[in-house]
Write an enzyme that holds these catalytic residues in place. Structure first.
Site, short mmCIF file in Angstrom:
data_model
loop_
_atom_site.label_atom_id
_atom_site.label_comp_id
_atom_site.label_asym_id
_atom_site.label_seq_id
_atom_site.Cartn_x
_atom_site.Cartn_y
_atom_site.Cartn_z
N GLU A 32 0.86 -1.19 0.00
CA GLU A 32 0.00 0.00 0.00
C GLU A 32 0.89 1.24 0.00
O GLU A 32 1.92 1.25 0.68
CB GLU A 32 -0.88 0.07 1.25
CG GLU A 32 -2.10 -0.81 1.19
CD GLU A 32 -1.86 -2.12 1.93
OE1 GLU A 32 -0.86 -2.20 2.66
OE2 GLU A 32 -2.67 -3.05 1.77
N TYR A 48 7.56 2.07 -7.92
CA TYR A 48 6.82 0.82 -8.08
C TYR A 48 6.34 0.64 -9.53
O TYR A 48 6.47 -0.44 -10.10
CB TYR A 48 5.62 0.79 -7.12
CG TYR A 48 6.00 1.00 -5.67
CD1 TYR A 48 7.16 0.41 -5.14
CD2 TYR A 48 5.24 1.79 -4.82
CE1 TYR A 48 7.52 0.61 -3.82
CE2 TYR A 48 5.60 1.99 -3.49
CZ TYR A 48 6.75 1.40 -3.01
OH TYR A 48 7.12 1.60 -1.70
C1 LIG Z 1 10.37 5.68 -1.71
C2 LIG Z 1 11.86 5.51 -1.39
C3 LIG Z 1 12.07 4.16 -0.70
C4 LIG Z 1 12.63 5.51 -2.72
O1 LIG Z 1 14.02 5.34 -2.41
P1 LIG Z 1 15.15 6.12 -3.22
O2 LIG Z 1 16.47 5.54 -2.83
O3 LIG Z 1 14.96 7.56 -3.06
O4 LIG Z 1 14.76 5.70 -4.71
P2 LIG Z 1 15.73 5.48 -5.96
O5 LIG Z 1 16.86 6.46 -5.92
O6 LIG Z 1 16.07 4.03 -6.04
O7 LIG Z 1 14.78 5.89 -7.14
C5 LIG Z 1 13.87 4.94 -7.62
C6 LIG Z 1 12.82 5.63 -8.47
O8 LIG Z 1 12.01 6.45 -7.65
C7 LIG Z 1 11.60 7.57 -8.43
N1 LIG Z 1 12.16 8.78 -7.82
C8 LIG Z 1 13.28 8.92 -7.09
N2 LIG Z 1 13.43 10.20 -6.71
C9 LIG Z 1 12.35 10.86 -7.19
C10 LIG Z 1 11.90 12.20 -7.12
N3 LIG Z 1 12.59 13.14 -6.48
N4 LIG Z 1 10.73 12.52 -7.72
C11 LIG Z 1 10.01 11.58 -8.38
N5 LIG Z 1 10.39 10.29 -8.48
C12 LIG Z 1 11.54 9.95 -7.90
C13 LIG Z 1 12.14 7.39 -9.82
O9 LIG Z 1 11.21 6.63 -10.56
C14 LIG Z 1 13.35 6.54 -9.54
O10 LIG Z 1 13.74 5.78 -10.63
P3 LIG Z 1 14.84 6.35 -11.67
O11 LIG Z 1 15.98 6.89 -10.85
O12 LIG Z 1 15.20 5.14 -12.46
O13 LIG Z 1 14.13 7.42 -12.41
C15 LIG Z 1 12.40 6.68 -0.52
O14 LIG Z 1 12.10 7.88 -1.16
C16 LIG Z 1 11.85 6.70 0.90
O15 LIG Z 1 12.36 6.02 1.79
N6 LIG Z 1 10.81 7.53 1.13
C17 LIG Z 1 10.24 7.69 2.50
C18 LIG Z 1 9.52 6.44 2.93
C19 LIG Z 1 8.50 6.01 1.91
O16 LIG Z 1 7.79 6.82 1.32
N7 LIG Z 1 8.42 4.67 1.70
C20 LIG Z 1 7.47 4.09 0.78
C21 LIG Z 1 6.21 3.79 1.48
S1 LIG Z 1 5.06 2.94 0.40
#
Ligand SMILES: CC(C)(COP(=O)(O)OP(=O)(O)OC[C@H]1O[C@@H](n2cnc3c(N)ncnc32)[C@H](O)[C@@H]1OP(=O)(O)O)[C@@H](O)C(=O)NCCC(=O)NCCS
Length: 159
Positions: free
Chosen positions: A105, A117
């Site tokens: 979710e 995702y």
């Molecule tokens: C969601 C989360 C786990 C993603 O981790 P991350 O290390 O930042 O993600 P990544 O660097 O691997 O990026 C993966 C993808 O996310 C998206 N993304 C990353 N940064 C982004 C931004 N600033 N804006 C939009 N999309 C973004 C892109 O699709 C990216 O893929 P790409 O680099 O190939 O374009 C992280 O932001 C997080 O911990 N957020 C807070 C907790 C949370 O929201 N957890 C999810 C609950 S469902």
């Protein structure tokens, strides 16, 4: 790409995990949520770079379904591909146990996570109205799923 070291989360790790949870989320899990998951036998992992924890995941398996309950990357380490690596680790676990689907979710407003995702192959399955607390009232949750049948057939190695 920097390789993540993966270890099992232990009860002794919950304090530092919870600190990160509070830094990364407006509505964080409680410490008790993590403790309950560990005590309940949910698989929970820490991900580190050079001995520094940069993220974690909590995964529940029910029959052939893997439910990703929590995934988090430390705010200062976000945007470097770690979230994708953690997600791929979880998908790899699901493939190893021959699960048919990974579900999760996500807040309707969490576009960043949804992008991750969607770009991994998850589809929106349904919307859970008012699933999450929000600053004003409640916020919808989007139920997303990744069907693994096709990935297994292709023999993709995501780890
Ligand atoms: C969601 C989360 C786990 C993603 O981790 P991350 O290390 O930042 O993600 P990544 O660097 O691997 O990026 C993966 C993808 O996310 C998206 N993304 C990353 N940064 C982004 C931004 N600033 N804006 C939009 N999309 C973004 C892109 O699709 C990216 O893929 P790409 O680099 O190939 O374009 C992280 O932001 C997080 O911990 N957020 C807070 C907790 C949370 O929201 N957890 C999810 C609950 S469902």
């Amino acid at each position: 790409m920097t390789e993540l070291a993966i270890s099992q989360m232990q009860l002794a790790d919950v304090d530092k995990v919870w600190q990160m949870e509070k830094q990364a989320n407006r509505f964080p899990w409680t410490k008790g949520n993590f403790e309950d998951c560990l005590k309940g036998g949910y698989r929970s992992f820490l991900y580190s770079v050079a001995d520094e924890m940069i993220g974690y995941s909590v995964v529940q398996s029910v029959l052939d379904e893997v439910h990703l309950l929590n995934i988090c990357v430390k705010p200062t380490s976000q945007g470097n591909g770690f979230g994708r690596q953690i997600l791929n680790h979880v998908i790899g676990l699901a493939l190893e146990q021959s699960a048919s689907i990974v579900v999760l979710e996500v807040r309707a407003s969490n576009f960043r996570a949804q992008q991750l995702y969607l770009s991994t192959g998850f589809n929106e399955m349904s919307v859970r109205r008012g699933y999450y607390p929000a600053e004003q009232g409640r916020e919808d949750g989007v139920l997303m799923g990744l069907e693994l049948g096709m990935l297994s057939q292709l023999g993709q190695n995501l780890l």
